[in-house]
Design an enzyme around this catalytic site. Structure first.
Site, PDB file in Angstrom:
ATOM      1  N   VAL A 167      -4.733  27.024 -69.964  1.00 35.80           N
ATOM      2  CA  VAL A 167      -4.907  27.968 -71.079  1.00 35.80           C
ATOM      3  C   VAL A 167      -5.770  29.142 -70.631  1.00 35.80           C
ATOM      4  CG1 VAL A 167      -6.075  28.308 -73.290  1.00 35.80           C
ATOM      5  CG2 VAL A 167      -4.562  26.356 -72.964  1.00 35.80           C
ATOM      6  N   ALA A 168      -6.839  28.825 -69.895  1.00 35.78           N
ATOM      7  CA  ALA A 168      -7.760  29.874 -69.461  1.00 35.78           C
ATOM      8  C   ALA A 168      -7.119  30.788 -68.432  1.00 35.78           C
ATOM      9  CB  ALA A 168      -9.029  29.246 -68.904  1.00 35.78           C
ATOM     10  N   ILE A 180      -3.735  31.300 -67.545  1.00 32.23           N
ATOM     11  CA  ILE A 180      -2.483  32.036 -67.764  1.00 32.23           C
ATOM     12  C   ILE A 180      -2.810  33.308 -68.548  1.00 32.23           C
ATOM     13  CG2 ILE A 180      -0.246  32.018 -68.926  1.00 32.23           C
ATOM     14  CD1 ILE A 180      -0.074  29.040 -68.372  1.00 32.23           C
ATOM     15  N   GLU A 225      -1.789  35.187 -70.646  1.00 30.51           N
ATOM     16  CA  GLU A 225      -0.880  35.319 -71.774  1.00 30.51           C
ATOM     17  C   GLU A 225      -1.202  36.559 -72.628  1.00 30.51           C
ATOM     18  OE1 GLU A 225       1.677  33.062 -72.592  1.00 30.51           O
ATOM     19  OE2 GLU A 225       1.970  34.450 -74.262  1.00 30.51           O
ATOM     20  N   ASP A 261       4.948  76.055 -73.037  1.00 29.39           N
ATOM     21  CA  ASP A 261       5.296  77.325 -73.660  1.00 29.39           C
ATOM     22  C   ASP A 261       4.203  78.319 -73.336  1.00 29.39           C
ATOM     23  OD1 ASP A 261       7.520  76.405 -74.903  1.00 29.39           O
ATOM     24  OD2 ASP A 261       6.486  75.848 -76.756  1.00 29.39           O
ATOM     25  N   ASN A 277     -13.853  31.137 -70.603  1.00 33.10           N
ATOM     26  CA  ASN A 277     -12.697  31.951 -70.946  1.00 33.10           C
ATOM     27  C   ASN A 277     -12.959  32.802 -72.188  1.00 33.10           C
ATOM     28  OD1 ASN A 277      -9.961  32.711 -70.519  1.00 33.10           O
ATOM     29  ND2 ASN A 277      -9.440  31.530 -72.351  1.00 33.10           N
ATOM     30  N   ASP A 317     -15.077  36.006 -70.081  1.00 29.43           N
ATOM     31  CA  ASP A 317     -13.918  36.850 -69.818  1.00 29.43           C
ATOM     32  C   ASP A 317     -13.735  37.891 -70.904  1.00 29.43           C
ATOM     33  OD1 ASP A 317     -13.613  35.229 -67.746  1.00 29.43           O
ATOM     34  OD2 ASP A 317     -11.586  34.539 -68.210  1.00 29.43           O
TER      35      ASP A 317
END
Ligand code: ADP
Ligand code: MG
Length: 857
Positions: free
Chosen positions: A277-278, A280, A282, A324, A694, A698
């Site tokens: 979980v930590a 990947i 995602e 322009d 995590n 993180d």
């Protein structure tokens, strides 16, 4: 209701309105009664749905399941903590996403379109959603029709209804009641429909349906927002898929090895699931969206309003800025400098002989005057009307003598406009426009004067003046049908005026900055070649003999392959039609250039859509162009584009830093846990430790990287290609080696502390991994520069995030409650010092790596 079959008088009665418009009180009552003129947005996510979506990740669900099983079988406290961390994570994710969504919504509301209406006979600008039935709207080329309407008055109005009918040709609109019969939407030529574009002309109309009652409202699903992933997100999603397989395999391996070595099977299961979980990544694509949304919020403070989020990411990659001239590179403050009157020798026009040029200036324009006596309208025309006024010819006085009865509106392809006026002798036609275009419309016997006049006009143009000519003729009566060919022909030239529009001071600097940053600025204008060249030289856009000037005529003579041979050398396009902008965009893109293109008119829309970054003008731009653009300049200023590019580069840099940080942290965690058995060590961390790192470590400092100020070389390095792989250029290597170092430092700490600190070892190991990541985030704040040079204070959110993380970590180490929850022990001062010292290894290593990079330069 069959509005198209009704007489205007019937409509007035039904709607209780008149050509003078509603009164404001009735209007506000109607608004309350019938609701806003808005199309309901179906796709909006509810906050609840947004929150629940935080849990839809498959591995999170697996973790929840595993935690529940282990709770039933044994450690309930662990389960509760895991669930609590997942919940906090979801709340944080939700808050971020919610705030990002709000930020984007606020930006969207800033582009909300306005409508010009008559209320009690006065013209006012309203929010289009405040329109009510019976309102009289004033429409002109470039407007998006704000509601379903029935025309009262039309002047050459053409409407592009392709969004509604799918037909690509423009329908001409009339005000007449249609004869009895059945008509499809496309055939109701006296009606206009919400969401369609006026491409030509002017007009007046009653609002007959608003909001969800409009034809567009009936098919509201058609206007759903297109939410596509950015190039970076696509890459991250694809990469994440491959990476997660690898991570799952590693975690399975870790589980198997642990099991074989006789670790507790449930704990092992939780640890390996938590690790996956930590590790990947995602959430990365979603975090990129959030970073972009906040980037967009910053950009709007700098006058660049983002309409399409991916533009924030790709802005920094622009290699050509095609801008322009008028208003963007110049100030759009025109003043007439010189005039040249030509005596006409045509007897039949002698009644208009005296002050002919000044009178024409006063008559041929669409300028109106505001309550506080300011001119309102096109800056070119304001200059001309002002000049006439200064020379004692008042627009309103001459208009009484020669009332306007019809017109052929200005369009930038024709580069002319014509007004028709009632006189005693007949209908007086006055045409003004680009002199070279007027030449083609002159009477045969006038053609001998052309070379002489051309010479005088060129003299003015070379000084950077915009030169406009005036020509007239007399018609016996107003033609039944006005056509450009019949009205704008056999004219007699009466004079011309040269006006200046000085370059913007800041544009000059911005041009220089562009060139430094490897971006080529290009000027595109409808103005004369000589005028354009003079201004381009003043701005520094043309700096050498190699820089080409191409005219629209030359451009159209070139085939696409021929054009592509020279396209990268052209710096100025003069006398071009808006349609040709698309050709320019395509040619540059074929040459692998990343093109930003500005535009303000209806005809600019295709080029804006097709450019990599289409930029519309906030002040002088039409709604159609804004709708097509990726970004809107709120101040119409070229310098703002360059500023936005600079911000874009910074935002992209910071997203990369963020990715680098997150992935390196993940890699560190994996290395530590994966390598432990190979050193004969037990699994260093518990599942809750991994999840904690995590969540806190993180999360907070990672996000603070988004506030990082720009690198010192941000505008002196070449643009980054959008095709470039972000993991190339050392990122992948960095993730691997720094992660490995983190893992090794963690395991060394573990080995040492198991030997010397006995039961404090896990706390020390856990803390070292956490603090190593803090050191790492500090070191990667700048790509090259040392942290001591950029200073700790230059990113205050980062400093705050670091302090908070350290405090939270201390709380886990030193409070009895968290000691029991997280299975930690209070460290002695000595142990704490050793932990901090070990944690600085990664910081030092990355700083040393940077100093090597600096030396190589
Ligand atoms: P730019 O790209 O510089 O904005 P435009 O498309 O607005 O150029 O104008 C192109 C040419 O059309 C100008 O050089 C001028 O000769 C002519 N022109 C511009 N505005 C008007 C106007 N209001 N009436 C008549 N002619 C105009
Ligand atoms: Mg213009």
């Amino acid at each position: 209701m069959n509005w198209h079959l009704l007489q205007l008088s019937e409509i007035e009665q039904l709607l209780n309105s008149s050509p003078k418009g509603m009164d404001s009180i009735t209007a506000s009552e109607l608004l309350l009664e019938n609701g806003k003129n808005q199309i309901a947005d179906h796709k909006k996510k509810t906050p609840l749905r947004m929150f629940l979506q935080q849990f839809t990740d498959f591995m999170i669900l697996v973790l929840i399941a595993a935690a529940l099983i282990s709770g039933v079988l044994g450690d309930l406290v662990d389960t509760l903590i895991i669930l609590a961390i997942i919940l906090i994570n979801a709340i944080v994710g939700f808050i971020q996403e919610y705030r990002a969504e709000k930020a984007m919504e606020a930006l969207k509301n800033m582009v909300a379109s306005t409508a010009r209406v008559l209320r009690e006979g006065k013209t006012i600008d309203l929010d289009a959603c405040d329109l009510v039935l019976g309102d009289v709207v004033v429409l002109e080329a470039g407007n998006i029709i704000p509601a379903d309407i029935r025309f009262i008055e039309t002047h050459q109005i053409k409407v592009d209804e392709s969004t509604l009918t799918g037909e690509s040709h423009n329908t001409e609109k009339i005000a007449k009641t249609l004869p009895e019969g059945t008509y499809g939407l496309g055939d109701r030529t006296n009606m206009g429909f919400k969401g369609t574009n006026i491409t030509n002309g002017r007009g007046l109309a009653y609002v007959v349906a608003t909001g969800m009652n409009t034809e567009l409202g009936h098919i509201a699903k058609m206007i759903q927002q297109d939410e596509t992933a950015t190039p970076l997100q696509k890459r991250l999603i694809a990469f994440g898929k491959r990476l997660s397989i690898v991570i799952l395999l590693i975690c399975a391996l870790i589980f198997t090895i642990g099991w074989l070595r006789g670790e507790a099977i449930l704990a092992m299961l939780l640890t390996s699931i938590s690790l996956s979980v930590a590790a990947i990544p995602e959430a990365l694509p979603a975090l990129v969206t959030i970073a972009l949304a906040f980037g967009a919020k910053r950009l709007v403070k700098n006058n660049a309003l983002i309409r399409k989020l991916p533009a924030v990411e790709t802005l920094g990659s622009v290699t050509y800025i095609c801008s322009d001239k008028t208003g963007t590179l110049t100030r759009n403050k025109m003043t007439v400098q010189e005039t040249d009157e030509i005596q006409n020798t045509n007897d039949y026009l002698s009644f208009f002989q005296e002050n002919a040029l000044l009178k024409a200036m006063a008559l041929n324009n669409d300028i109106s005057i505001t309550k506080d006596k300011k001119w309102l309208g096109d800056s070119t025309e304001i200059a001309l009307v002002q000049y006439a006024f200064d020379n004692n010819i008042n627009k309103y006085t001459v208009e009484k003598i020669f009332p306007r009865v019809a017109e052929l509106p200005f369009d930038s392809n024709r580069k002319c406009m014509t007004t028709l006026h009632q006189t005693e002798k007949g209908i007086l036609v006055i045409t003004k426009g680009a002199v070279d275009e007027l030449f083609k419309k002159l009477d045969k016997n006038q053609k001998i004067v052309i070379p002489e006049i051309e010479f005088r006009v060129n003299k003015m143009s070379e000084k950077g003046y915009r030169v406009l000519g005036y020509a007239i003729k007399l018609l016996p009566s107003l033609p039944e049908k006005l056509s450009i060919e019949s009205v704008e022909s056999s004219l007699t030239l009466i004079g011309f005026a040269g006006m200046i529009d000085p370059p913007r001071e800041e544009a000059k600097q911005a041009v220089a900055e562009c060139k430094q940053a490897g971006i080529i600025p290009v000027m595109i204008t409808g103005d004369h070649q000589l005028t354009a060249k003079a201004i381009a030289i003043q701005l520094g856009i043309i700096a050498s003999e190699e820089d080409l000037v191409l005219s629209g005529t030359e451009l159209s003579a070139l085939t696409q392959p021929q054009f592509e041979v020279i396209v990268e050398k052209v710096r100025v396009y003069a006398r071009v039609n808006p349609e040709q902008k698309l050709k320019i965009v395509k040619a540059l893109q074929d040459k692998n250039q990343f093109v930003a293109m500005t535009g303000d008119g209806v005809n600019d829309a295709p080029a804006l859509k097709n450019a990599d970054i289409g930029i519309a003008m906030g002040i002088n731009g039409t709604e159609v162009s804004k709708e097509a653009a990726h970004m809107i300049l709120l101040d119409d200023n070229f310098a703002t584009i360059v500023k936005a590019v600079k911000h874009g580069r910074r935002i992209f840099d910071n997203i990369l830093k963020f990715i680098k940080y997150t992935m390196t942290s993940n890699s560190g965690e994996i290395w530590a846990i994966f390598l432990a058995p190979f050193f004969g060590l037990p699994i260093p961390l518990l599942a809750i430790h991994i999840l904690w790192i995590n969540l806190v470590t993180d999360g907070l400092p990672g996000l603070a990287l988004v506030s990082e100020p720009s690198e010192s070389n941000i505008m002196s390095r070449p643009p980054r290609s959008t095709k470039e792989n972000i993991f190339a250029g050392g990122m992948a290597l960095h993730i691997l080696w720094v992660g490995f170092l983190m893992g090794v430092v963690t395991l060394a700490m573990q080995a040492w502390s198991m030997h010397y600190s006995q039961n404090h070892w896990q706390t020390m190991t856990f803390t070292v991994l956490c603090l190593s990541q803090m050191g790492h985030v500090l070191a990667i704040r700048s790509e090259q520069e040392s942290i001591f040079k950029i200073g700790l204070l230059s990113n205050k959110p980062m400093l705050g995030a670091l302090l908070l993380t350290v405090i939270l970590q201390m709380m886990i180490i030193y409070t009895p409650l968290f000691n029991s929850l997280f299975k930690t022990q209070p460290l002695t001062i000595m142990e704490l010092v050793i932990t901090f010292a070990a944690s600085s290894v990664v910081f030092c290593a990355v700083e040393i790596e940077k100093s090597f990079k600096r030396m190589q330069k």
